[in-house]
Design a protein around this motif. Structure first.
Motif, PDB file in Angstrom:
ATOM      1  N   ALA A   1      -2.775 -12.338   7.942  1.00 41.98           N
ATOM      2  CA  ALA A   1      -1.663 -12.542   7.019  1.00 41.98           C
ATOM      3  C   ALA A   1      -1.542 -11.413   5.998  1.00 41.98           C
ATOM      4  CB  ALA A   1      -1.842 -13.876   6.286  1.00 41.98           C
ATOM      5  N   GLY A   2      -0.303 -11.126   5.599  1.00 40.69           N
ATOM      6  CA  GLY A   2      -0.043 -10.222   4.481  1.00 40.69           C
ATOM      7  C   GLY A   2      -0.535  -8.801   4.658  1.00 40.69           C
ATOM      8  N   PHE A   3      -1.210  -8.301   3.643  1.00 39.60           N
ATOM      9  CA  PHE A   3      -1.677  -6.912   3.618  1.00 39.60           C
ATOM     10  C   PHE A   3      -3.123  -6.892   3.133  1.00 39.60           C
ATOM     11  CE2 PHE A   3       0.489  -8.046  -0.305  1.00 39.60           C
ATOM     12  CZ  PHE A   3      -0.436  -7.716  -1.280  1.00 39.60           C
ATOM     13  N   PRO A   4      -3.842  -5.776   3.355  1.00 36.80           N
ATOM     14  CA  PRO A   4      -5.222  -5.685   2.859  1.00 36.80           C
ATOM     15  C   PRO A   4      -5.227  -5.522   1.347  1.00 36.80           C
ATOM     16  CG  PRO A   4      -4.556  -3.621   3.858  1.00 36.80           C
ATOM     17  CD  PRO A   4      -3.453  -4.588   4.131  1.00 36.80           C
ATOM     18  N   HIS A   5      -6.078  -6.272   0.690  1.00 40.15           N
ATOM     19  CA  HIS A   5      -6.222  -6.142  -0.760  1.00 40.15           C
ATOM     20  C   HIS A   5      -7.340  -5.113  -1.007  1.00 40.15           C
ATOM     21  CE1 HIS A   5      -3.652  -9.649  -1.807  1.00 40.15           C
ATOM     22  NE2 HIS A   5      -3.951  -9.968  -0.552  1.00 40.15           N
TER      23      HIS A   5
ATOM     24  N   LYS B   1       8.630  -2.928   2.255  1.00 35.75           N
ATOM     25  CA  LYS B   1       9.410  -2.601   3.446  1.00 35.75           C
ATOM     26  C   LYS B   1       8.544  -2.371   4.689  1.00 35.75           C
ATOM     27  CE  LYS B   1       9.865   2.389   2.507  1.00 35.75           C
ATOM     28  NZ  LYS B   1      10.842   3.482   2.305  1.00 35.75           N
ATOM     29  N   SER B   2       7.226  -2.322   4.508  1.00 34.79           N
ATOM     30  CA  SER B   2       6.347  -2.174   5.675  1.00 34.79           C
ATOM     31  C   SER B   2       5.978  -3.528   6.288  1.00 34.79           C
ATOM     32  CB  SER B   2       5.058  -1.436   5.274  1.00 34.79           C
ATOM     33  OG  SER B   2       4.290  -2.210   4.368  1.00 34.79           O
ATOM     34  N   LYS B   3       6.456  -4.618   5.685  1.00 34.44           N
ATOM     35  CA  LYS B   3       6.123  -5.949   6.180  1.00 34.44           C
ATOM     36  C   LYS B   3       6.756  -6.182   7.551  1.00 34.44           C
ATOM     37  CE  LYS B   3       6.343 -10.836   4.900  1.00 34.44           C
ATOM     38  NZ  LYS B   3       6.775 -11.809   3.867  1.00 34.44           N
ATOM     39  N   PRO B   4       5.981  -6.630   8.547  1.00 34.74           N
ATOM     40  CA  PRO B   4       6.548  -6.876   9.886  1.00 34.74           C
ATOM     41  C   PRO B   4       7.463  -8.098   9.881  1.00 34.74           C
ATOM     42  CG  PRO B   4       4.271  -7.605   9.806  1.00 34.74           C
ATOM     43  CD  PRO B   4       4.528  -6.904   8.503  1.00 34.74           C
TER      44      PRO B   4
ATOM     45  N   LEU C   1      -1.053   3.361  -2.553  1.00 32.00           N
ATOM     46  CA  LEU C   1      -0.210   2.273  -2.038  1.00 32.00           C
ATOM     47  C   LEU C   1      -0.782   1.800  -0.711  1.00 32.00           C
ATOM     48  CD1 LEU C   1       3.347   3.833  -2.605  1.00 32.00           C
ATOM     49  CD2 LEU C   1       2.351   1.963  -3.935  1.00 32.00           C
ATOM     50  N   THR C   2      -0.491   0.566  -0.339  1.00 31.57           N
ATOM     51  CA  THR C   2      -0.926   0.078   0.966  1.00 31.57           C
ATOM     52  C   THR C   2       0.231  -0.592   1.696  1.00 31.57           C
ATOM     53  OG1 THR C   2      -2.531  -1.313   2.148  1.00 31.57           O
ATOM     54  CG2 THR C   2      -1.652  -2.190   0.105  1.00 31.57           C
ATOM     55  N   GLY C   3       0.188  -0.489   3.007  1.00 37.52           N
ATOM     56  CA  GLY C   3       1.183  -1.172   3.822  1.00 37.52           C
ATOM     57  C   GLY C   3       0.652  -2.518   4.299  1.00 37.52           C
TER      58      GLY C   3
ATOM     59  N   TRP D   1      -0.342  -5.372   7.246  1.00 30.66           N
ATOM     60  CA  TRP D   1      -0.932  -5.342   8.587  1.00 30.66           C
ATOM     61  C   TRP D   1       0.177  -5.394   9.627  1.00 30.66           C
ATOM     62  CZ3 TRP D   1      -5.756  -3.934   8.639  1.00 30.66           C
ATOM     63  CH2 TRP D   1      -6.664  -4.363   7.671  1.00 30.66           C
ATOM     64  N   THR D   2       0.064  -4.528  10.625  1.00 31.44           N
ATOM     65  CA  THR D   2       1.041  -4.516  11.721  1.00 31.44           C
ATOM     66  C   THR D   2       0.292  -4.410  13.051  1.00 31.44           C
ATOM     67  OG1 THR D   2       1.263  -2.096  11.581  1.00 31.44           O
ATOM     68  CG2 THR D   2       2.856  -3.415  10.349  1.00 31.44           C
ATOM     69  N   PRO D   3       0.881  -4.899  14.134  1.00 30.71           N
ATOM     70  CA  PRO D   3       0.192  -4.846  15.427  1.00 30.71           C
ATOM     71  C   PRO D   3       0.205  -3.465  16.068  1.00 30.71           C
ATOM     72  CG  PRO D   3       2.325  -5.888  15.671  1.00 30.71           C
ATOM     73  CD  PRO D   3       2.135  -5.654  14.201  1.00 30.71           C
ATOM     74  N   GLU D   4       1.010  -2.540  15.508  1.00 30.61           N
ATOM     75  CA  GLU D   4       1.067  -1.180  16.081  1.00 30.61           C
ATOM     76  C   GLU D   4       0.762  -0.165  14.976  1.00 30.61           C
ATOM     77  OE1 GLU D   4       4.803  -1.783  14.031  1.00 30.61           O
ATOM     78  OE2 GLU D   4       3.777  -2.994  15.540  1.00 30.61           O
ATOM     79  N   LEU D   5       0.263   0.998  15.397  1.00 25.26           N
ATOM     80  CA  LEU D   5      -0.047   2.070  14.438  1.00 25.26           C
ATOM     81  C   LEU D   5       1.255   2.793  14.095  1.00 25.26           C
ATOM     82  CD1 LEU D   5      -2.170   3.680  12.913  1.00 25.26           C
ATOM     83  CD2 LEU D   5      -2.462   5.110  14.943  1.00 25.26           C
ATOM     84  N   ARG D   6       1.549   2.876  12.817  1.00 25.06           N
ATOM     85  CA  ARG D   6       2.798   3.490  12.373  1.00 25.06           C
ATOM     86  C   ARG D   6       2.536   4.743  11.546  1.00 25.06           C
ATOM     87  NH1 ARG D   6       6.024  -1.562   9.842  1.00 25.06           N
ATOM     88  NH2 ARG D   6       7.679  -0.012   9.705  1.00 25.06           N
ATOM     89  N   ASN D   7       3.539   5.585  11.470  1.00 28.80           N
ATOM     90  CA  ASN D   7       3.439   6.820  10.696  1.00 28.80           C
ATOM     91  C   ASN D   7       3.662   6.495   9.219  1.00 28.80           C
ATOM     92  OD1 ASN D   7       3.741   9.308   9.491  1.00 28.80           O
ATOM     93  ND2 ASN D   7       4.916  10.187  11.190  1.00 28.80           N
ATOM     94  N   GLY D   8       2.721   6.903   8.378  1.00 22.41           N
ATOM     95  CA  GLY D   8       2.838   6.616   6.953  1.00 22.41           C
ATOM     96  C   GLY D   8       4.100   7.162   6.323  1.00 22.41           C
ATOM     97  N   ALA D   9       4.600   8.288   6.822  1.00 21.27           N
ATOM     98  CA  ALA D   9       5.788   8.874   6.253  1.00 21.27           C
ATOM     99  C   ALA D   9       7.027   8.011   6.518  1.00 21.27           C
ATOM    100  CB  ALA D   9       6.013  10.263   6.863  1.00 21.27           C
ATOM    101  N   ASP D  10       6.957   7.109   7.505  1.00 21.14           N
ATOM    102  CA  ASP D  10       8.100   6.238   7.801  1.00 21.14           C
ATOM    103  C   ASP D  10       8.251   5.148   6.753  1.00 21.14           C
ATOM    104  OD1 ASP D  10       8.538   7.680  10.060  1.00 21.14           O
ATOM    105  OD2 ASP D  10       7.514   6.267  11.407  1.00 21.14           O
ATOM    106  N   ASP D  11       7.191   4.808   6.071  1.00 20.91           N
ATOM    107  CA  ASP D  11       7.223   3.678   5.147  1.00 20.91           C
ATOM    108  C   ASP D  11       7.077   4.080   3.681  1.00 20.91           C
ATOM    109  OD1 ASP D  11       7.475   1.693   7.157  1.00 20.91           O
ATOM    110  OD2 ASP D  11       5.342   1.892   7.613  1.00 20.91           O
ATOM    111  N   PHE D  12       6.151   4.979   3.366  1.00 15.82           N
ATOM    112  CA  PHE D  12       5.894   5.364   1.979  1.00 15.82           C
ATOM    113  C   PHE D  12       5.066   6.636   1.929  1.00 15.82           C
ATOM    114  CE2 PHE D  12       2.831   2.287   3.517  1.00 15.82           C
ATOM    115  CZ  PHE D  12       1.621   2.828   3.191  1.00 15.82           C
TER     116      PHE D  12
END
Length: 233
Positions: free
Chosen positions: A133-137, A153-156, A218-220, A222-233
């Motif tokens: 759930a959510g994101f890593p603290h 905006k990185s939330k799946p 900043l942190t994004g 959790w997502t099931p796929e590896l994403r490029n950090g520049a796409d989100d923040f």
């Protein structure tokens, strides 16, 4: 002789009166029946009355039929659609949330630009599925005892459910990459999962660790796929 004639006259008069009475009764009955029959015939043959009767019947039947048919289809369609659409999310929601004992969290440098990010990987080491759930603290420094802010905006779009052995990823921004930033060296940091307060100790990647600017981190999610950090923040 006169008596016999008088009697005959009286009988004749009585017969005439009786005949007139019977005729009057018959004429009265006949007129009422004829009037009723005529009125019925007029109503039955009247185009306006026929159209009114037919139209009224059709309108009521059509309206009831249309409402029943439409209502039935709409109700059935909505129920079916809602049920089908909610099945996946309901199944995910019923999956137990991942705890610190269910996953192994590791950190690695982002492979390629931007080099200001690291990738956290949470691998399901339990023998059953769990929902991450959510994101890593994340807390990098003892001097800054607050979680790194998450990027909404990185939330799946759907919950992240990990099968046994499956990974999930979260990108973490360390700094803006400027030489004049107030970076601090970090060799290890802590991560907690949403729904579990257990602290997971994570070793920073690289022999010299990482440099973190607490004001820029900043942190994004959790997502099931590896994403490029520049796409989100």
């Amino acid at each position: 002789m006169n008596t016999a004639r008088h009697r005959s006259t009286l009988l004749a008069l009585a017969g005439t009166a009786l005949a007139l009475s019977l005729t009057a009764c018959q004429n009265g009955s006949g007129v009422q029946s004829s009037s009723t029959a005529t009125d019925a015939a007029t109503v039955a043959s009247s185009p306006g009355a026929e159209a009114s009767t037919t139209g009224g019947g059709t309108g009521a039947s059509g309206s009831a039929g249309g409402a029943s048919s439409t209502g039935s289809k709409g109700s059935t369609g909505t129920a079916a659609s809602g049920s089908a659409g909610g099945t996946g999310e309901q199944a995910a929601a019923s999956t137990a949330v991942c705890t610190a004992g269910d996953v192994q969290v590791t950190a690695a440098r982002q492979d390629g630009p931007p080099y200001t990010h690291i990738v956290l990987t949470a691998k399901n080491t339990a023998g059953h599925p769990c929902r991450l759930a959510g994101f890593p603290h994340v807390q990098f420094l003892e001097s800054h005892r607050q979680d790194v802010p998450a990027v909404a905006k990185s939330k799946p779009a759907t919950p992240v459910v990990l099968a046994a052995g499956a990974p999930a990823y979260a990108l973490v921004k360390l700094s803006d990459g400027g030489v004049d930033e107030d970076n601090e060296p970090v060799a290890g940091f802590s991560v907690t999962l949403e729904g579990d307060s257990t602290v997971i100790a994570v070793t920073a990647p690289g022999s010299e660790g990482i440099a973190v600017d607490p004001a820029k981190a900043l942190t994004g999610y959790w997502t099931p796929e590896l994403r490029n950090g520049a796409d989100d923040f």
